[in-house]
Write a protein that holds these residues in place. Structure first.
Motif: not given
Length: 346
Positions: A284-301, A303-313
């Motif tokens: 799960v950590s690997r997947a979130t790291e991958l998504v954050r990296r790709e999102f940061s490179a292509r859209i924005s890095d 911190p305001a882009c990150r939203k609150r979540t609750r399971a299963p998100r």
């Protein structure tokens, strides 16, 4: 006399190698100081990120590999002329440095499997293997065979990981949702519509308004180490694109059973047993790291882009017209999923 001759030859080779790398290092300095272009206004975040790696990688090998990847992905990119000039100079020197031993040839192929000298490297390895034991200064057939197998295993893991990553990378782009797929950019249209496996499409009659669901199923074999041996694995990845009546993508889902664990295995090379909580957490950590990296490179890095979540998100990012959600399956009957959609989408 023989020892002197052998010693003299060794010194000559060392001097020649040193001279080659001095030339390469000097060229790198010139490239970094004289040609480091500023990011053009029209350059995508993804392209600039790929270009930046050709400068900031801490090793020469890393810069050469980054250059090869940039040119493969952006052959007509804004920095292609600069990167191509460096690669054309550095790659032959890199091959020259590794061509004389089987171990060196394996290093070259691991770094540049599609490099200009890859075919020659494989031919040289075949000739070394044919010579049998003690070929190439004691590098016997057993060692060559073992290295070939290790390279193959690593290559399979890399191919599986790259398929997951490239599927994610292709869709983290607001432009992907702005027009019908038939009008999409080539780097999206070709791998999705024109490459195997073919997408299977059907109309969803239960949806409000007309909606088409197209899916591609990838079955990606690889091997991991377990104990003193290896074990076969397969990552099953389904990419589903939901289109509206005009053919515009509304939502993309990349999912599969234990997908995040499979992703972690392709990186670590270590077998993760079913029900292993630490292995599951690493996935799960690997997947979130991958998504954050790709999102940061292509859209924005931002911190305001990150939203609150609750399971299963476990992660939600929304900026620049794109929303990406990472959902970890709560039990074995569900799939891990990464969902990409325009921000206006529910």
């Amino acid at each position: 006399m023989q020892l002197l001759s052998a010693g003299g030859e060794a010194v000559t080779q060392a001097q020649r190698a040193f001279a080659r790398w001095i030339v390469l290092a000097a060229a790198l300095v010139a490239l970094a100081s004289g040609c480091a272009a500023l990011r053009p206004v029209t350059t995508s975040a993804g392209e600039y990120s790929a270009f930046r790696k050709t400068h900031v990688s801490p090793t020469l090998e890393g810069r050469i590999v980054a250059s090869a990847r940039y040119l493969a992905q952006y052959p007509d990119g804004a920095f292609a002329t600069e990167v191509r000039a460096f690669y054309a100079m550095a790659e032959p020197l890199y091959f020259e440095e590794h061509r004389d031993t089987a171990a060196g040839l394996h290093v070259y192929l691991a770094a540049l499997p599609r490099g200009p000298h890859a075919a020659e490297a494989r031919q040289k390895l075949e000739r070394i293997a044919e010579k049998g034991p003690s070929a190439e200064g004691g590098f016997d057939r057993t060692v060559v065979g073992t290295n070939d197998r290790l390279a193959r295993i690593a290559g399979l893991r890399g191919a599986a990981r790259e398929q997951i990553t490239s599927s994610l990378r292709a869709w983290i782009d607001p432009d992907a949702f702005a027009r019908p797929l038939s009008e999409a950019k080539a780097d999206l249209l070709v791998p999705w519509s024109l490459s195997l496996p073919w997408p299977r499409c059907s109309w969803n009659d239960e949806a409000r308004g007309e909606e088409m669901r197209c899916a591609k199923l990838f079955e990606l074999p690889y091997e991991v180490t377990k104990g003193e041996g290896t074990e076969e694995r397969q990552a099953t990845v389904e990419v589903v694109v939901v289109e509206d009546a005009r053919g515009r993508p509304r939502r993309v889902t990349i999912g599969g059973p234990d997908l995040f664990v499979r992703l972690e295995e392709t990186v670590s090379g270590r077998a993760i047993d079913h029900g292993d909580p630490s292995g599951r957490a690493a996935g799960v950590s690997r997947a979130t790291e991958l998504v954050r990296r790709e999102f940061s490179a292509r859209i924005s890095d931002d911190p305001a882009c990150r939203k609150r979540t609750r399971a299963p998100r476990v992660l939600e990012l929304a900026c620049g017209g794109v929303r990406v959600v990472v959902e970890a399956a709560l039990d074995s009957t569900e799939d891990d999923r990464i969902v990409i959609a325009p921000m206006a989408s529910d």
